[in-house]
Design an enzyme around this catalytic site. Structure first.
Site, PDB file in Angstrom:
ATOM      1  N   GLY A  45      55.956  73.766  64.197  1.00 40.92           N
ATOM      2  CA  GLY A  45      54.517  73.517  64.309  1.00 40.92           C
ATOM      3  C   GLY A  45      54.210  72.218  65.028  1.00 40.92           C
ATOM      4  O   GLY A  45      53.310  72.149  65.874  1.00 40.92           O
ATOM      5  N   CYS A  46      54.964  71.185  64.699  1.00 46.16           N
ATOM      6  CA  CYS A  46      54.732  69.876  65.319  1.00 46.16           C
ATOM      7  C   CYS A  46      55.082  69.907  66.807  1.00 46.16           C
ATOM      8  O   CYS A  46      54.409  69.290  67.626  1.00 46.16           O
ATOM      9  CB  CYS A  46      55.536  68.803  64.590  1.00 46.16           C
ATOM     10  SG  CYS A  46      55.061  68.651  62.851  1.00 46.16           S
TER      11      CYS A  46
END
Length: 150
Positions: A45-46
């Site tokens: 996600g990051c």
């Protein structure tokens, strides 16, 4: 959690990036500053979030924005993340969580039924005078630039 809201003065933070270079709010006077907090460098996600910001970096620059990523990762982990994905913006290594706590993004989280304390993925858009223009708590990792550059 996040108690800062639109119209509040941004915290006068101080932190160092992946190369040990200091950054503080005052360095960005006269520019719009996007401070995006993410849980952990190099996680899916990051990575999606930071890559979306990277891919739209020229649009940010054209609109007088500076970008600053922040997580509690070490400077070494941040440098590896930045180099691997060629991010054109600095990543603060906030291991002591001073910047994270100043912005109020550290707190209880739940993942797969387990509760723990961690960084809430939150982005602050700060105007040229150090006032918070927007707080984005529902970050869409793959479309984050569009959430900021409306």
């Amino acid at each position: 959690m996040t108690t800062l809201k639109k119209g509040d003065k941004a915290p006068d933070f101080f932190g160092v990036d992946q190369d040990g270079k200091p950054h503080q709010l005052e360095d960005y006077k006269g520019k719009k500053l996007v401070v995006f907090f993410y849980p952990k460098a190099s996680t899916p996600g990051c990575t999606a979030e930071a890559c979306d910001l990277r891919d739209n970096f020229e649009r940010f620059q054209a609109n007088n924005y500076a970008l600053l990523g922040v997580s509690a990762d070490s400077a070494k982990a941040q440098a590896k993340f930045k180099d691997k994905y060629e991010f054109p913006f600095p990543l603060l290594a906030d291991e002591d969580k001073e910047v994270i706590e100043a912005f109020g993004v550290w707190g209880p989280k739940k993942f797969m039924g387990r509760e723990y304390d961690g960084i809430h993925r939150t982005t602050f858009v700060i105007d040229e005078n150090g006032i918070i223009d927007e707080v984005i708590e529902n970050v869409k990792t793959k479309e984050h630039a569009a959430q900021i550059l409306k």
